[in-house]
Design a protein around this motif. Structure first.
Motif, mmCIF file in Angstrom:
data_model
loop_
_atom_site.group_PDB
_atom_site.id
_atom_site.type_symbol
_atom_site.label_atom_id
_atom_site.label_comp_id
_atom_site.label_asym_id
_atom_site.label_seq_id
_atom_site.Cartn_x
_atom_site.Cartn_y
_atom_site.Cartn_z
ATOM 1 N N PHE A 162 18.324 -35.391 1.647
ATOM 2 C CA PHE A 162 18.855 -34.310 0.804
ATOM 3 C C PHE A 162 18.107 -34.282 -0.529
ATOM 4 N N PHE A 163 17.880 -33.051 -1.007
ATOM 5 C CA PHE A 163 17.233 -32.839 -2.293
ATOM 6 C C PHE A 163 18.215 -32.058 -3.175
ATOM 7 N N ARG A 164 18.435 -32.545 -4.376
ATOM 8 C CA ARG A 164 19.257 -31.764 -5.314
ATOM 9 C C ARG A 164 18.333 -31.078 -6.306
ATOM 10 N N ILE A 165 18.357 -29.747 -6.275
ATOM 11 C CA ILE A 165 17.565 -28.958 -7.211
ATOM 12 C C ILE A 165 18.551 -28.223 -8.112
ATOM 13 N N ARG B 64 22.107 -27.359 -6.759
ATOM 14 C CA ARG B 64 22.145 -27.038 -5.337
ATOM 15 C C ARG B 64 21.629 -28.218 -4.521
ATOM 16 N N LEU B 65 22.168 -28.334 -3.322
ATOM 17 C CA LEU B 65 21.731 -29.392 -2.419
ATOM 18 C C LEU B 65 20.932 -28.739 -1.289
ATOM 19 N N VAL B 66 19.744 -29.258 -1.032
ATOM 20 C CA VAL B 66 18.857 -28.667 -0.033
ATOM 21 C C VAL B 66 18.550 -29.701 1.034
ATOM 22 N N THR B 67 18.648 -29.311 2.300
ATOM 23 C CA THR B 67 18.260 -30.221 3.383
ATOM 24 C C THR B 67 17.684 -29.403 4.533
ATOM 25 N N ARG C 204 8.176 -31.647 -11.250
ATOM 26 C CA ARG C 204 7.404 -31.408 -12.480
ATOM 27 C C ARG C 204 8.216 -30.685 -13.543
ATOM 28 N N ASN C 205 8.989 -29.676 -13.115
ATOM 29 C CA ASN C 205 9.697 -28.879 -14.136
ATOM 30 C C ASN C 205 11.095 -29.403 -14.426
ATOM 31 N N GLY C 206 11.448 -30.542 -13.817
ATOM 32 C CA GLY C 206 12.716 -31.186 -14.165
ATOM 33 C C GLY C 206 13.920 -30.678 -13.400
ATOM 34 N N SER C 207 13.726 -29.698 -12.502
ATOM 35 C CA SER C 207 14.892 -29.197 -11.768
ATOM 36 C C SER C 207 15.248 -30.081 -10.568
ATOM 37 N N LEU C 208 14.340 -30.970 -10.156
ATOM 38 C CA LEU C 208 14.676 -31.930 -9.089
ATOM 39 C C LEU C 208 15.502 -33.053 -9.699
#
Lengths: 361, 361
Positions: free
Chosen positions: A245-248, A251-254, A296-300
């Motif tokens: 899972f990635f939190r951006i 939001r959670l993305v998988t 890079r832009n800090g949203s991760l």
């Protein structure tokens, strides 16, 4: 309950041979290496002449196999990973065990192996857990790791499905699988599975195939690989022992499940918990470029793995294209929040509104 | 010869336990199902504490394994297929055995398993063949199928490479693998291997993954599948137990080896024989569309498979896109010509100008 009735009728038909002594006195439950210590008993059922024979529980022991047994040559072997938990009142719980039963049969079907009946599965599993219940330690983080598996036993080395199989359940007391933070490499060369292949199955061969690339990653200081699609290596898929899972932002993305990606039970539980918490979950392809840009832009904000053995495992850094991205620590992370919610359900410490807990009694 | 000297010095160090009786009297050599009858002895060598231990020859027998042995769970298992032949003078011959030794180590390395030393491999193999030489029947079409394999034995179910392994050689008297003509399906949905995967290795998991799609093909009346690339299914690759050759007019076309395609020893021998016969061999991608068009316009003269078990196996029909293409019988086919040339070399009936034969003495 229909299943319970089936199990009770079967229990009386289980062939049970009790161990005369227990090995439990020799076990240091505070210092357990994963998957090396096994309980006193195991469940065994053979498939012969087109049907599953008398199911048995017997002392955990080595068994004889012909050198020509097909499992040694053609990898006809599937498995499951489950855990049993003990609550503070000493009750024993399983987590969504019907999903494991369903999935081992999906795996078996893909490898041309016979499905294992639900009543045998639950009768064997529950009787075994009751016999070895002293091996389940209470407390968050403690569990009994349960390993159902099926192997092709027929002694014949022609490359075709076997006519005989053995279904077994062995159990091993467990602490957390990964301790500490995990650093990962995004796959750029090696692959875990093909479209139209067996990546969605818990097929034994899927695991051995990852060991060498993972050893290369470990030499570079990474514990795991996040696998990408075999064709372009542009989309992130899963980690082999965990879904990812990635939190951006919030939001959670998988990645969606597919014939390449395991339909993880912890994965779908996390998705449900996120929705219960009002978190937006995006189940879609996850481009490597998007995750790098977000880093890079800090949203991760977070990356974490989810799996039965690993539970929820935060990832602190990743490398791709010789670039290393560190992910700063986060207070009140989704990983820690959902892990706690999941474990509270598993250990009977909170409401179980989705009916995920299954008491063994 | 350096290898011979190594083997001789090792032979004296092999731990040999002879079978007290032979099973050979009970074997009907005219009616052998492939891979079900095994000779009197087997070769066994364990990898423990980072090194291969005392190699042994012992009576063929079942062996005990822990249920937690990693081979049952994670598919850490590789194998080879070889054959021994007996000529009319009773001499025993192997065919390019160094290629098998090299390849099993390539397979092992890809699955993070230790390589097996060349001197142990040949000492074990040759001593075993001499002890069981009565099991090798003379005559074209007869052989002793030899199965070297390596399995992970460590009793621990964490998903990582094992620390202990067993190398074994078992032998089974054989007739031809496929009898009669073979009808095949070109894969359109399922896949055998991924780019960056383990398709080039004789890894056990590659085989189980083919069983279910092959069973679907068999229901449609096809014995085998010719696998296509996993991503587009537009290019023909190999058949899982055989590499594949297409004869278009008088040219022979076959796919290049890659990380998806096994580097077959019969394949490269056929390529050499074709060149020796002045036949143009094109080693290149083979589009499905090209083969279908060639079948339509009559320029597709033959398709045949090549592999140790199958030797050379003519294919009489294929299906793709619900269209069936029958390939007319051909007098003086390349398949029959190269098969005869290959078998004559293997059985010491013709000159061996490439030095492929290896006498066991």
């Amino acid at each position: 309950m229909k299943l319970k009735a089936m199990i009770n009728s079967l229990n009386t038909n289980l062939d049970i041979q009790k161990s005369e002594t227990s090995k439990i006195e020799n076990v240091d439950f505070e210092n357990l290496a994963f998957g090396r210590t096994f309980t006193d008993h195991m469940f065994v059922c053979d498939f012969i002449d087109g049907k599953w024979q008398q199911p048995k529980i017997m002392p955990y022991q080595a068994m004889t196999f012909e050198p020509s047994a097909r499992v040694f040559h053609y990898g006809q072997a599937v498995f499951e990973g489950m855990k049993a938990y003990k609550d503070n009142a000493g009750k024993i719980w399983l987590f969504r065990p019907e999903a494991n039963h369903k999935r081992i049969n999906i795996s078996s079907a893909r490898l041309a192996m016979p499905e294992f009946p639900k009543d045998y599965f639950f009768a064997g599993l529950e009787t075994l857990l009751k016999m070895d219940k002293e091996w389940i330690q209470p407390g968050i983080g403690n569990s009994l790791y349960i390993r159902p598996f099926v192997i092709a036993t027929e002694p014949a080395i022609s490359a075709s499905p076997a006519s005989t199989y053995r279904f077994m359940i062995i159990c091993s007391p467990a602490k957390a699988y990964y301790s500490g933070k995990v650093r990962v490499l995004f796959a750029e060369k090696y692959s875990r599975s093909a479209d139209g292949g067996v990546g969605f199955a818990k097929a034994s061969g899927n695991y051995a195939a990852q060991f060498y690339p993972t050893s290369l990653a470990q030499e570079k200081g990474y514990q795991q690989i996040i696998w990408t699609d075999a064709h372009t290596h542009e989309y992130l898929e899963e980690a082999g022992t965990m879904n990812i899972f990635f939190r951006i932002d919030d939001r959670l993305v998988t990645a969606p499940t597919s014939d390449r990606i395991l339909d993880g039970i912890t994965r779908k539980s996390i998705i449900q918990l996120a929705e219960d918490n009002g978190v937006t979950v995006e189940i879609r392809r996850v481009p490597v470029t998007e995750i790098k840009e977000a880093a890079r832009n800090g949203s991760l904000k977070e990356i974490f793995g989810a799996g039965t053995a690993a539970v929820v495992s935060p990832i602190s850094a990743f490398e791709h294209g010789n670039e290393v991205f560190e992910i700063p620590d986060l207070e009140n992370s989704y990983a820690s929040k959902f892990k706690k919610q999941l474990q509270d359900i598993q250990h009977n410490l909170s409401e179980d509104k989705h009916g995920w807990r299954h008491e063994v009694k």
